[in-house]
Design an enzyme around this catalytic site. Structure first.
Site, PDB file in Angstrom:
ATOM      1  N   GLN A  30      -5.381  -2.444   9.598  1.00 33.37           N
ATOM      2  CA  GLN A  30      -4.891  -3.669   8.962  1.00 33.37           C
ATOM      3  C   GLN A  30      -5.380  -4.881   9.765  1.00 33.37           C
ATOM      4  O   GLN A  30      -5.107  -4.993  10.958  1.00 33.37           O
ATOM      5  CB  GLN A  30      -3.351  -3.636   8.895  1.00 33.37           C
ATOM      6  CG  GLN A  30      -2.741  -4.762   8.086  1.00 33.37           C
ATOM      7  CD  GLN A  30      -3.089  -4.673   6.589  1.00 33.37           C
ATOM      8  OE1 GLN A  30      -3.071  -3.618   5.993  1.00 33.37           O
ATOM      9  NE2 GLN A  30      -3.416  -5.804   5.998  1.00 33.37           N
ATOM     10  N   LYS A  54       0.844  -1.200   0.000  1.00 29.48           N
ATOM     11  CA  LYS A  54       0.000   0.000   0.000  1.00 29.48           C
ATOM     12  C   LYS A  54       0.878   1.248   0.000  1.00 29.48           C
ATOM     13  O   LYS A  54       0.581   2.231  -0.681  1.00 29.48           O
ATOM     14  CB  LYS A  54      -0.949  -0.033   1.205  1.00 29.48           C
ATOM     15  CG  LYS A  54      -2.010  -1.119   1.054  1.00 29.48           C
ATOM     16  CD  LYS A  54      -2.719  -1.451   2.344  1.00 29.48           C
ATOM     17  CE  LYS A  54      -3.549  -2.731   2.160  1.00 29.48           C
ATOM     18  NZ  LYS A  54      -4.047  -3.297   3.425  1.00 29.48           N
ATOM     19  N   ASP A 107     -11.504   1.299   3.642  1.00 27.73           N
ATOM     20  CA  ASP A 107     -11.779  -0.118   3.392  1.00 27.73           C
ATOM     21  C   ASP A 107     -13.266  -0.409   3.241  1.00 27.73           C
ATOM     22  O   ASP A 107     -13.652  -1.531   2.912  1.00 27.73           O
ATOM     23  CB  ASP A 107     -11.217  -0.962   4.557  1.00 27.73           C
ATOM     24  CG  ASP A 107      -9.996  -1.759   4.137  1.00 27.73           C
ATOM     25  OD1 ASP A 107      -9.827  -1.997   2.924  1.00 27.73           O
ATOM     26  OD2 ASP A 107      -9.221  -2.141   5.019  1.00 27.73           O
TER      27      ASP A 107
END
Ligand code: NAD
Length: 301
Positions: A115, A71, A138
Site C-alpha cells: 500500500q 479491498k 498492482d
C-alpha cells in the site's frame, strides 16, 4: 435522441445505450466493478480456487487504511482471502524485504500489494521490486512495467487496467483516438499513457510544466486526469466530444472526496465523465483482484 428521460449517446442504438446525467454519459465505475466482482466470484467458485491477496501496510495513514478496507470488502464479496500485513513505522527496508520474501515463498499467497505511499525512510523501488512478478497484483514491479513498455503480456497496473475496462464497458473507442493524460507518475499517468499507446491511441502526456492544458485538450477525444489537484479541470478546458476520466482523489473543504475535475460544471459540456467517488476508484480495486485471478490461472494453465 431523448427517450423516457434518458438520452441515447451511442452510434449503435441496437446493441447499446447509455444512461446519462444532465447532458453527459456517466461512466459508472461502481456498477462495472460489481459486474467484475460477480464474474470473478463465479469463476473462482467454478474452478474451486482458494486465493489469497496479501496487503502490506507500513504505518497508520487513515487514507491507506480506508483503501485497504475497501479491498478487504471486495475480497470478501468474491471469496478471496485478504491478508493484511500491518507493520509499524519503525520497520526498516531490509526487514520489509524479508517479509516480502516470505510472502513470495508462501504458496498460500497468490497476490501481493504494497500500500503506497510508504514512509520516506523506506526504499520504495527496492520493496516493490522484491515482489515476485507473478504475484505482483498492482503491476508495478520493473518486470511488469517493462512488459507494458514492450506491449507484451504481463500484469497491468491496476488503475490503468481499471480505466481501460471502464472505457471498454461503455464502448468508448481508443484506437486511432487522441488521448491526453494529465500526470506522469509511474503509478497512474505514465502507465496509463503507455497502455493507451498499446491500444493504438495517439497520446499526449501533460504535467506541471505543460503551459496550456486547455490547448492540449482542444483536439482530445479522451482525457485521463491524474494530477491530485482539485479544480484543475474546469468547463473552460473541455468540449462536447470529450470523455473525461477523473483519477484524482482529493478532500474538499466539507471533508468529502472530490476529483481533479469540477464535476458539476464539466459534466454539462462533455460527452462522458467518471464521478468521484464511484468512478476509477472501484475499478482499481476490481482490477487488482482480476490481476490476482489472471496471474494464478496463467500459472495453472
Ligand atoms: P503524483 O503526485 O505522483 O503525480 C501527479 C502528477 O500530476 C505529476 O506527474 C505532476 O507532474 C502532475 N501534475 C500535478 N499538478 C499538475 C498541474 N497543475 N498541471 C498538470 N500536471 C500536474 O500522484 P499519483 O500517484 O499519480 O496520483 C494522482 C492522483 O490520483 C492523486 O489524487 C491520487 O490520490 C489519485 N489516485 C487515484 C487512484 C484511484 O484508484 N482512483 C489510484 C491512484 C492514484
Amino acid at each position: 435522441v431523448t427517450c423516457y428521460g434518458f438520452i441515447f449517446k451511442h452510434y449503435d442504438f441496437t446493441t447499446f445505450w447509455f444512461i446519462t446525467i444532465g447532458m453527459s454519459v456517466l461512466l459508472d465505475g461502481k456498477k462495472v466493478a460489481k459486474i467484475i466482482a460477480d464474474r470473478l466470484q463465479t469463476a473462482i467458485k467454478e474452478k474451486g480456487l482458494s486465493l489469497c491477496l496479501a496487503i502490506v501496510q507500513v504505518g497508520d495513514r487513515p487514507e491507506s487504511t480506508a483503501f485497504i478496507n475497501r479491498k478487504k470488502k471486495f475480497g470478501e464479496q468474491i471469496g478471496v482471502e485478504v491478508r493484511h500485513m500491518h507493520y509499524g513505522e519503525s520497520i526498516t527496508t531490509n526487514e520489509l524485504l524479508e517479509e516480502i520474501n516470505g510472502l513470495n515463498q508462501d504458496a498460500g499467497v497468490h497476490g501481493i500489494i504494497v500500500q503506497l505511499p510508504l514512509p520516506t525512510h523506506i526504499n520504495k523501488e527496492k520493496v516493490i521490486n522484491a515482489i515476485d512478478p507473478a504475484k505482483d497484483a498492482d503491476g508495478l514491479t520493473a518486470v511488469n512495467l517493462r512488459k507494458l513498455m514492450e506491449n507484451s503480456k504481463g500484469v497491468l497496473p491496476a488503475t490503468s487496467r481499471g480505466i481501460l475496462s471502464l472505457l471498454e464497458y461503455y464502448k468508448i473507442p481508443i484506437e486511432g483516438k487522441k488521448v491526453v493524460v494529465i500526470g506522469r507518475s509511474v503509478l497512474v499517468g505514465r502507465s496509463t499513457a503507455m497502455l493507451m499507446v498499446n491500444k493504438n491511441a495517439t497520446v499526449t502526456i501533460c504535467h506541471t510544466h505543460t503551459p496550456d492544458l486547455a490547448k492540449e485538450l482542444e483536439l482530445a477525444d479522451i482525457v485521463v486526469v491524474a494530477a491530485g489537484k482539485k479544480g484543475l479541470i474546469t468547463s473552460a478546458h473541455v468540449h462536447d466530444k470529450l470523455t473525461v476520466i477523473d483519477v484524482g482523489i482529493n478532500v474538499s473543504e466539507d471533508r468529502t472526496l472530490i476529483g481533479d475535475v469540477l464535476f458539476d460544471e464539466v459534466q454539462e459540456k462533455v460527452f462522458a465523465i467518471t464521478p468521484v467517488p464511484g468512478g476509477v476508484g472501484p475499478m482499481t480495486v476490481a482490477s487488482l483482484f482480476e490481476n490476482v485471478f489472471d496471474a494464478h490461472v496463467d500459472i495453472l494453465s
